[in-house]
Design a protein around this motif. Sequence first.
Motif, PDB file in Angstrom:
ATOM      1  N   UNK A  47       8.394  -0.246  -6.197  1.00 54.32           N
ATOM      2  CA  UNK A  47       9.155  -0.680  -4.954  1.00 54.32           C
ATOM      3  C   UNK A  47       9.183   0.296  -3.970  1.00 54.32           C
ATOM      4  N   UNK A  48      10.328   0.822  -3.501  1.00 58.15           N
ATOM      5  CA  UNK A  48      10.890   1.441  -2.088  1.00 58.15           C
ATOM      6  C   UNK A  48      10.816   3.244  -2.819  1.00 58.15           C
ATOM      7  N   UNK A  71       6.879  -2.454   0.753  1.00 55.98           N
ATOM      8  CA  UNK A  71       7.694  -1.516  -0.047  1.00 55.98           C
ATOM      9  C   UNK A  71       6.744  -0.380  -0.404  1.00 55.98           C
ATOM     10  N   UNK A  72       5.513  -0.584  -0.417  1.00 51.04           N
ATOM     11  CA  UNK A  72       4.772   0.829  -0.524  1.00 51.04           C
ATOM     12  C   UNK A  72       4.827   1.762   0.620  1.00 51.04           C
ATOM     13  N   UNK A  73       5.035   1.337   1.845  1.00 49.10           N
ATOM     14  CA  UNK A  73       5.092   2.062   2.708  1.00 49.10           C
ATOM     15  C   UNK A  73       6.464   2.843   2.622  1.00 49.10           C
ATOM     16  N   UNK A  74       7.443   2.292   2.303  1.00 50.52           N
ATOM     17  CA  UNK A  74       8.782   2.915   1.796  1.00 50.52           C
ATOM     18  C   UNK A  74       8.583   3.925   0.788  1.00 50.52           C
ATOM     19  N   UNK A  88       1.055   7.556  -4.269  1.00 49.58           N
ATOM     20  CA  UNK A  88       1.554   6.117  -4.214  1.00 49.58           C
ATOM     21  C   UNK A  88       0.365   5.057  -4.021  1.00 49.58           C
ATOM     22  N   UNK A  89      -0.056   4.263  -5.213  1.00 51.44           N
ATOM     23  CA  UNK A  89      -1.311   3.461  -4.924  1.00 51.44           C
ATOM     24  C   UNK A  89      -0.914   2.049  -5.060  1.00 51.44           C
ATOM     25  N   UNK A  90      -1.990   1.356  -4.146  1.00 52.73           N
ATOM     26  CA  UNK A  90      -1.971  -0.217  -4.230  1.00 52.73           C
ATOM     27  C   UNK A  90      -2.489  -0.544  -5.470  1.00 52.73           C
TER      28      UNK A  90
END
Length: 216
Positions: A47-48, A71-74, A88-90
């Motif tokens: 999430x965030x 959410x990934x950007x946050x 943080x990975x997609x």
Amino acid sequence: MAKTVSHPLFARLYPRINAYTEAHGSLEHRRELLEGVRGRVVEIGAGTGANFRHYGPGAEQVIAVEPEPRLRALAERAAEAVSVPVNVLPGRAEEMPVEDGSADVVVVSLVLCTIADVPAALAEAARVLKPTGELRFYEHVRSRNPGFFRWQRLLNPLWRRLGGGCHLTRDTERAITEAGFTIERVRHFDFLINERAHPASPSIIGVARPPVRWAG
Ligand SMILES: C[S@@+](CC[C@H](N)C(=O)[O-])C[C@H]1O[C@@H](n2cnc3c(N)ncnc32)[C@H](O)[C@@H]1O
């Protein structure tokens, strides 16, 4: 399988919802969830990145998998603000970009309610965990009170639409056991807000050990 899920409305609302629930007790639940976490961590559906600041000095590295782009950007921003290294990975829980047997801890918080294929996600958690590893879970679940559960079932279709696919009716402790994990400890509680129950009140926090893998 696509690496993304798109829930633009939910992704816009979730930071505010999370700030509200954290101010009313979920911050404490996150601390309880992550207390004493050590080693290499995989967090599913981060999430965030609300958990990141609760990893203590024992956590060496966190791989945070998050399929929703906003959410990934946050989460990426949250990762920059903490001392533990967080990548943080997609990716989706059902097919994680993580090596077999490489994690000491897999963390799921408020995410098994939403993931489309829970057995596949838990099989992935088992795959990436070392045999000595642990699954840490904090989830809202179906109520054990039949009257409350009826209410959850009634609300579930609307809740799913507004909540980015979140279900009120999942028996997550059972799903974890059915995936072959052994529950080491679990605390059942009702997360009350201003002393009142809400549809996602029934909750669990706990630790489970991965299924034994037989060589050969
Ligand atoms: C209610 S939010 C919880 C976020 C975070 N874990 C927390 O504790 O605040 C649910 C999360 O599950 C993610 N999600 C939905 N489907 C997923 C999937 N198939 N695999 C991984 N994450 C997923 C959503 O993008 C969202 O970040």
